[in-house]
Design an enzyme around this catalytic site. Structure first.
Site, mmCIF file in Angstrom:
data_model
loop_
_atom_site.group_PDB
_atom_site.id
_atom_site.type_symbol
_atom_site.label_atom_id
_atom_site.label_comp_id
_atom_site.label_asym_id
_atom_site.label_seq_id
_atom_site.Cartn_x
_atom_site.Cartn_y
_atom_site.Cartn_z
ATOM 1 N N HIS A 89 -3.329 5.793 3.995
ATOM 2 C CA HIS A 89 -4.156 4.693 3.488
ATOM 3 C C HIS A 89 -3.632 3.352 3.986
ATOM 4 O O HIS A 89 -4.403 2.504 4.467
ATOM 5 C CB HIS A 89 -4.165 4.739 1.955
ATOM 6 C CG HIS A 89 -5.139 3.811 1.310
ATOM 7 N ND1 HIS A 89 -4.835 2.507 0.992
ATOM 8 C CD2 HIS A 89 -6.422 4.009 0.910
ATOM 9 C CE1 HIS A 89 -5.890 1.938 0.428
ATOM 10 N NE2 HIS A 89 -6.866 2.827 0.360
ATOM 11 N N SER A 115 -11.288 -0.763 -0.200
ATOM 12 C CA SER A 115 -9.980 -0.787 0.479
ATOM 13 C C SER A 115 -10.134 -1.195 1.935
ATOM 14 O O SER A 115 -9.253 -1.840 2.510
ATOM 15 C CB SER A 115 -9.317 0.595 0.415
ATOM 16 O OG SER A 115 -8.839 0.866 -0.876
ATOM 17 N N ASP A 153 0.846 -1.189 0.000
ATOM 18 C CA ASP A 153 0.000 0.000 0.000
ATOM 19 C C ASP A 153 0.882 1.239 0.000
ATOM 20 O O ASP A 153 1.885 1.284 -0.725
ATOM 21 C CB ASP A 153 -0.908 -0.046 1.235
ATOM 22 C CG ASP A 153 -2.243 0.610 1.002
ATOM 23 O OD1 ASP A 153 -3.233 -0.120 0.827
ATOM 24 O OD2 ASP A 153 -2.295 1.861 0.968
#
Length: 518
Positions: A280, A443, A244
């Site tokens: 994220h 996600s 990620d």
């Protein structure tokens, strides 16, 4: 007061229990939603038996009522239950009810801990006794009988006409049956176990408009009743690689693998990352494996497992992606989470080779389906990959969650609490704003499945990626507004919901020997 049930009941040779005149246990033929059930109960002057909070702080139940999705404990709102009220309950729910049963109090257990129901559709008979009479339709539950060691378990086909306590009384009147030859099966009003993590943001806090970690309750990882965490919370030797934007390596609620930060991992502080991507990877990692029961922050699905955070290079090339996948495999990851989508990489040979290598080396691959409200995109379309769509609190597909023939399962992806870059969150614990209330999209959904895979591997490290996938798909709840069609190897499937919303508890139970599943 109702005359339907005896005021005293010999539950077994040594125990006489007394009728609770204000409570009943209702059993429905199909699962029920609490928000729909409550007003109908109030219509007949009844209410659901409530769980009670811990005194002083109001967080978490100290007594958790043993409601299931089909059985609900109810009590009168205005005193005792007479025959008229009993008939009103029966009429209100009509054919939806499988049975209504009385609640009794054990003389040696104080308060609600002593309340239980002799379930009317189960009868236990000693192995060496004659079978029950043939005029009552019974079916032996062979699996349960095998594990009872000395008793046979019978299911009564029509418990309304022949409740178990009446059948037992009739059998004991016959001289051929001893007092302990026929027993009742009892269900307690309060759960005998209920793991609720002592993490600050696990429970809801209405004062700040925070709904708690509903996602973990929804997938049966935690919450009231028997959950996956009663069986397995993850072990640190099982590592989830999160490919990620990196992860906050100093976050107190994440257990990172020491010494294997990987290429390009900069703790999610890369100034070249697009604005939306900053943090994220930290959020994804927290959903999968935020440390559970450590008195702070949030809980992850597999909070006992370790995280290997891997960061894309600035250019985000397929070569970079393949390198990160191969790094994870070489350095011992057992699960790889890919909460990203690049349609143009569908035909990338180098990435497909990396995915094949991971699968060959017994690494489970999980990816988000994408957030376009259209067809799945790569890597979720990979044949070795478990593709995960996003569902809401009602198990419906979130409107922008991608779908299609490669969709495997659904997981919560709408307002999921998790970890965040330190200081950048909107949830504060001990003046540290290191968590967020509402991470969303596919996600957020994918790491739920990565966490379940890690729990399965923690329980049985020898299980293969194909077996992990089969278990997760096969035990998913066929939930939400979808039509599931037969034909898939791992059970009914829907183009919009895959095999359904994942169920962590049922997945773990499916990997246990039969004698340990109950």
């Amino acid at each position: 007061m109702t005359t339907r049930y005896p005021l005293e009941l010999a539950r077994d040779p040594d125990t006489v229990v007394t009728l609770d005149r204000t409570r009943l246990l209702l059993a429905f033929r199909t699962p029920q939603q609490l928000d729909a059930l409550s007003p109908r109960l109030r219509h007949v002057d009844m209410g659901l038996e409530p769980s009670t909070p811990v005194p002083g702080n109001g967080r978490g139940p100290s007594e958790t009522v043993n409601h299931t999705d089909r059985r609900f404990w109810v009590r009168s709102l205005s005193g005792g239950i007479d025959d008229e009220l009993h008939n009103a309950i029966d009429a209100e729910f009509d054919d939806a009810l499988e049975w209504i049963a009385p609640v009794y109090h054990h003389p040696l257990a104080p308060g609600r801990a002593g309340l239980h129901c002799p379930v009317p559709d189960v009868l236990l008979v000693k192995d060496d006794e004659a079978p029950p009479p043939s005029d009552i339709e019974l079916r032996e539950d062979a699996d349960t009988s095998r594990d009872l060691q000395g008793y046979r378990c019978y299911i009564i086909a029509d418990p309304r006409s022949h409740p178990a306590h009446e059948v037992r009384a009739q059998l004991l009147e016959q001289e051929s049956y001893d007092d302990d030859a026929v027993l009742l099966s009892t269900m307690p009003l309060l759960l005998p176990y209920s793991f609720e993590p002592a993490d600050t943001f696990y429970q809801p806090d209405p004062s700040i408009g925070y709904g708690g970690q509903w996602n973990l309750v929804r997938i049966r990882a935690g919450g009231p009743g028997r959950t996956a965490w009663d069986l397995q919370m993850g072990v640190s030797t099982i590592t989830i690689a999160v490919i990620d934007s990196g992860s906050d390596l100093t976050h107190s609620d994440l257990r990172h693998v020491a010494g294997t930060g990987g290429p390009n991992n900069d703790g999610s502080n890369n100034p070249h990352l697009p604005r939306f991507a900053k943090g994220h990877g930290t959020m994804v990692a927290g959903v999968a494996a935020a440390i559970t029961h450590n008195l702070k922050g949030t809980s992850g699905v597999a909070g006992g497992c370790s995280v290997m955070p891997l960061c894309f290079n600035t250019n985000h090339t397929d070569t970079d992606a393949a390198a990160l996948i191969n790094f994870a495999v070489t350095n011992g990851a057992r699960v790889i989470n890919m909460s990203w989508n690049v349609p143009g990489w569908q035909g990338s040979i180098i990435i497909h080779r990396a995915l094949d290598r991971a699968h060959t080396n017994n690494v489970v691959l999980c990816a988000s389906s994408g957030n376009d409200g259209a067809a799945l995109t790569f890597p979720a379309t990979g044949s070795r990959v478990i593709a995960v769509g996003s569902s809401d609190r009602n198990d419906a597909r979130v409107s922008d969650s991608n779908y299609g023939t490669s969709l495997s399962v659904m997981a919560p992806g709408d307002g999921v609490p998790t970890t965040m870059l330190k200081g950048d969150g909107d949830l504060s614990d001990l003046d540290r704003r290191d968590w967020v209330k509402a991470f969303g999209g596919t996600s957020a959904a994918a790491p739920h499945v990565s966490g379940i895979a890690a729990l399965l591997l923690s329980s049985d490290p020898a299980i293969t990626p194909d077996e992990v996938r089969a278990v997760i798909e096969g035990t998913a709840d066929r939930a939400g507004p979808a039509t599931y069609q037969p034909g898939s190897t791992n059970g009914p499937w829907s183009i919009h919901q895959g095999h359904g919303r994942v169920n962590a508890l049922d997945a773990l139970l499916a990997t246990l020997p039969a004698r340990l599943r109950r």
